[in-house]
Design a protein around this motif. Structure first.
Motif, short mmCIF file in Angstrom:
data_model
loop_
_atom_site.label_atom_id
_atom_site.label_comp_id
_atom_site.label_asym_id
_atom_site.label_seq_id
_atom_site.Cartn_x
_atom_site.Cartn_y
_atom_site.Cartn_z
N VAL A 70 -77.27 112.95 7.71
CA VAL A 70 -78.10 112.05 8.54
C VAL A 70 -78.94 111.14 7.64
O VAL A 70 -79.07 109.94 7.89
N LEU A 71 -79.46 111.72 6.55
CA LEU A 71 -80.27 110.92 5.62
C LEU A 71 -79.42 109.84 4.94
O LEU A 71 -79.89 108.74 4.66
N PHE A 72 -78.16 110.18 4.68
CA PHE A 72 -77.23 109.20 4.08
C PHE A 72 -77.05 108.01 5.04
O PHE A 72 -77.11 106.86 4.63
N PHE A 73 -76.87 108.32 6.32
CA PHE A 73 -76.72 107.26 7.32
C PHE A 73 -78.00 106.43 7.45
O PHE A 73 -77.96 105.23 7.63
N LEU A 74 -79.15 107.13 7.34
CA LEU A 74 -80.43 106.42 7.42
C LEU A 74 -80.56 105.42 6.26
O LEU A 74 -81.01 104.29 6.44
N SER A 75 -80.12 105.85 5.08
CA SER A 75 -80.15 104.96 3.91
C SER A 75 -79.29 103.73 4.17
O SER A 75 -79.71 102.60 3.87
N LEU A 76 -78.10 103.94 4.71
CA LEU A 76 -77.20 102.81 4.98
C LEU A 76 -77.84 101.84 5.98
O LEU A 76 -77.80 100.63 5.80
N ALA A 77 -78.45 102.42 7.02
CA ALA A 77 -79.07 101.59 8.06
C ALA A 77 -80.21 100.76 7.47
O ALA A 77 -80.35 99.58 7.77
N LEU A 78 -81.01 101.39 6.60
CA LEU A 78 -82.14 100.68 5.98
C LEU A 78 -81.66 99.55 5.08
O LEU A 78 -82.21 98.45 5.09
N SER A 123 -83.49 102.77 -0.79
CA SER A 123 -83.35 101.93 0.41
C SER A 123 -84.69 101.71 1.10
O SER A 123 -84.96 100.62 1.61
N MET A 124 -85.56 102.75 1.09
CA MET A 124 -86.90 102.60 1.66
C MET A 124 -87.69 101.55 0.87
O MET A 124 -88.35 100.68 1.43
N PHE A 125 -87.57 101.66 -0.45
CA PHE A 125 -88.27 100.73 -1.34
C PHE A 125 -87.78 99.30 -1.08
O PHE A 125 -88.58 98.38 -0.91
N ILE A 126 -86.45 99.15 -1.01
CA ILE A 126 -85.87 97.82 -0.79
C ILE A 126 -86.31 97.26 0.56
O ILE A 126 -86.66 96.09 0.67
N TRP A 127 -86.30 98.10 1.59
CA TRP A 127 -86.67 97.63 2.94
C TRP A 127 -88.11 97.07 2.94
O TRP A 127 -88.35 95.97 3.44
N HIS A 128 -89.03 97.84 2.33
CA HIS A 128 -90.42 97.37 2.29
C HIS A 128 -90.58 96.15 1.39
O HIS A 128 -91.40 95.28 1.66
N LYS A 129 -89.77 96.10 0.34
CA LYS A 129 -89.84 94.97 -0.60
C LYS A 129 -89.35 93.69 0.12
O LYS A 129 -89.97 92.63 -0.01
N THR A 130 -88.26 93.81 0.87
CA THR A 130 -87.71 92.61 1.55
C THR A 130 -88.70 92.10 2.60
O THR A 130 -88.73 90.90 2.88
#
Lengths: 259, 271
Positions: A155-163, A243-250
């Motif tokens: 599930v965490l892998f899918f969350l990363s992809l979604a982010l 992916s969390m870092f990238i999402w907040h950065k974008t």
């Protein structure tokens, strides 16, 4: 946190209630997604019928792998994967600003808003395939605890992809065809590790740790070797952090185009 | 203005419109070969594990061009008429089409030709070239290129009619997204996209033989490979193309009847 969870629950109820206005379409959509989950098992079933084999995996074992993937996919698509199209929708309409000024964590709000009630059909499909596979297997020699732990990693892998996809949408806006890459990842994840050669297997265990979504949880339940699962677990945590870092950065680079 | 001029305008307008989104099409240069690579790896493992060279009449060496041609054909014939039509009915936009001095069907068909013309250059040719480099696939390594072109033309029309039939459901239901999804999922199997239709049990093959869906993927690929075989029936390329032409006529009659019945339910209230 509790307030966020309560708000989340209200959103889920609201989504189901609003969808009931078009009941026929809602149930056909759910049925469509349920059927969609059967595509993998159907492919495998036809191959076995025609005399084909998969290295080291029998039909019920492969069914368990695909059921597990369907379960993780179903849960993810129902709970948060709508992030992809939701972000795109906000970008196109110029309503992303409204989301940012709300007194709730933006990512949490986006995830809440991404709950996809139709995809509960996918989740039900995943549960059904897994149960059928388990009933076809003589006995399970693996660990149920390990199965659920790896399921969570999936599930965490899918969350990363979604982010990552959501972040790409914030920058590029028109990313409709990005979903095709998700489809390709699903195809690769639908089959056991044994069919991939050395370098591809390493890639799918590290940079794109997709084995956590099918191969490893099924192996955990079947009592098969779990060599490499720890590396995959570290990779998933790493991917999620990035992916969390990238999402907040974008988000910092977001230039409003709303009107 | 004569009819041909109208069609030329529609064609060029659609082509220019598609050029604006050419980068979206260019993504196929990545996704196409990746999709094929996935299928290649899966079928290679299946053939190796099975310890046999032939499965359901296909050797692995035939399976690779089959998958490449199925993918290439889809680039040439793809359209989303069903979604467009259902949306236009739902939002009432169909009214403006019905008022135009050209048939809705013909208008969308010409648009599809314009749309797919660009796909031929941006998707089909480059992906075939890349597949040549990766899988050693050679599109000219067949004696049936002309019959393949004819089979693609039939696939082009049949897919359009099938999509139109699905779109017509929009006259009967407010939202048809669920039904379209069911078709989308089933289509990969009943058209022969993921697995050749000869892999299925004989009874299922017999059903497939009488349905038009095989002409969308299975038939063009079999024609390219040189011989058609399904449910124990063998046809030369020209015979199956002829059968396809008959299916086009049957589908045309079905779509016409469905349209005439369904259009009476339409009630546009647009501004």
């Amino acid at each position: 946190m509790i307030q966020n969870l309560l708000l989340h629950w209200q959103f889920v109820k609201l989504k189901y209630a609003s969808r009931m206005a078009y009941r026929f379409d809602f149930f056909t959509c759910m049925f469509a997604f349920f059927l969609f989950q059967l595509s993998g098992p159907l492919f495998v079933g036809v191959i076995f019928y025609a005399g084909g084999l998969f290295p080291g995996w029998s039909f019920p074992q492969l069914l368990l792998l695909q059921g597990t993937l369907a379960l993780i996919r179903g849960f993810s698509f129902m709970s948060f994967f709508g992030l992809l199209w939701n972000t795109q929708d906000h970008m196109r309409r110029g309503t992303f600003d409204l989301l940012l000024i709300r007194p709730v964590n933006s990512l949490w709000f986006l995830v809440m808003n991404s709950f996809d009630e139709e995809d509960s059909g996918q989740f039900i499909g995943g549960v059904a395939i897994t149960l059928v596979a388990v009933s076809l297997l003589p006995e399970l020699q693996g660990s149920l605890l390990a199965f659920f732990a790896i399921l969570l990693l999936g599930v965490l892998f899918f969350l990363s992809l979604a982010l990552l996809c959501s972040a790409a949408t914030i920058i590029f806006i028109e990313t409709q065809r990005l979903y095709e890459f998700i489809d390709i990842i699903m195809i690769f994840a639908s089959y056991p590790k044994t069919i991939y050669s050395g370098s591809i297997a390493i890639l799918f265990n590290t940079l794109i740790p997709l084995f956590v979504a099918g191969n490893y949880p099924a192996s955990a339940l079947l009592g098969f070797s779990l060599d490499g699962v720890l590396i995959a677990a570290v990779s998933v945590i790493g991917l999620l952090t990035v992916s969390m870092f990238i999402w907040h950065k974008t988000l910092r680079y977001y230039t409003s185009a709303g009107g | 203005m004569n009819l041909l001029q109208t069609e030329q305008i529609i064609y060029w307008t659609q082509l220019k419109n598609t050029v604006a989104y050419r980068f979206s099409m260019l993504i196929s240069l990545l996704t196409g070969p990746l999709h094929l690579f996935a299928s290649y790896v899966i079928f290679k493992a299946i053939y190796e594990a099975s310890g046999t060279t032939v499965i359901a009449g296909f050797t692995f060496e035939q399976m690779v061009p089959y998958l490449v041609i199925v993918m290439g054909t889809q680039y040439l014939i793809w359209d989303n008429t069903h979604e467009n039509l259902a949306d236009e009915i739902r939002h009432g936009n169909l009214t403006s089409f019905l008022l135009k001095p050209i048939s809705y069907w013909w208008y969308q068909f010409v648009r599809k030709i314009g749309h797919r013309t660009l796909a031929f250059f941006i998707e089909f040719l480059p992906v075939m070239f890349i597949c040549g480099l990766i899988f050693g696939f050679d599109i000219f390594k067949t004696n049936n290129l002309l019959w393949y072109a004819a089979a693609v033309a039939i696939a082009f029309v049949i897919r359009y009619f099938v999509q139109l039939c699905l779109g017509i459901l929009g006259f009967w239901f407010v939202r048809v997204w669920g039904i379209l999804w069911i078709y989308r999922m089933l289509s990969y199997f009943i058209q022969g996209n993921t697995i050749p239709l000869s892999f299925y049990p004989p009874v299922v093959q017999k059903v497939f033989f009488f349905l038009p869906f095989q002409f969308i993927a299975y038939v063009p690929a079999r024609v390219f490979l040189g011989q058609y075989e399904l449910a124990g029936i063998t046809f030369a390329p020209w015979e199956i193309v002829l059968y396809g032409a008959v299916q086009v006529l049957v589908l045309f009659a079905i779509v016409l009847a469905l349209w005439n019945i369904s259009i009476k339910r339409y009630c546009g209230a647009g501004t």
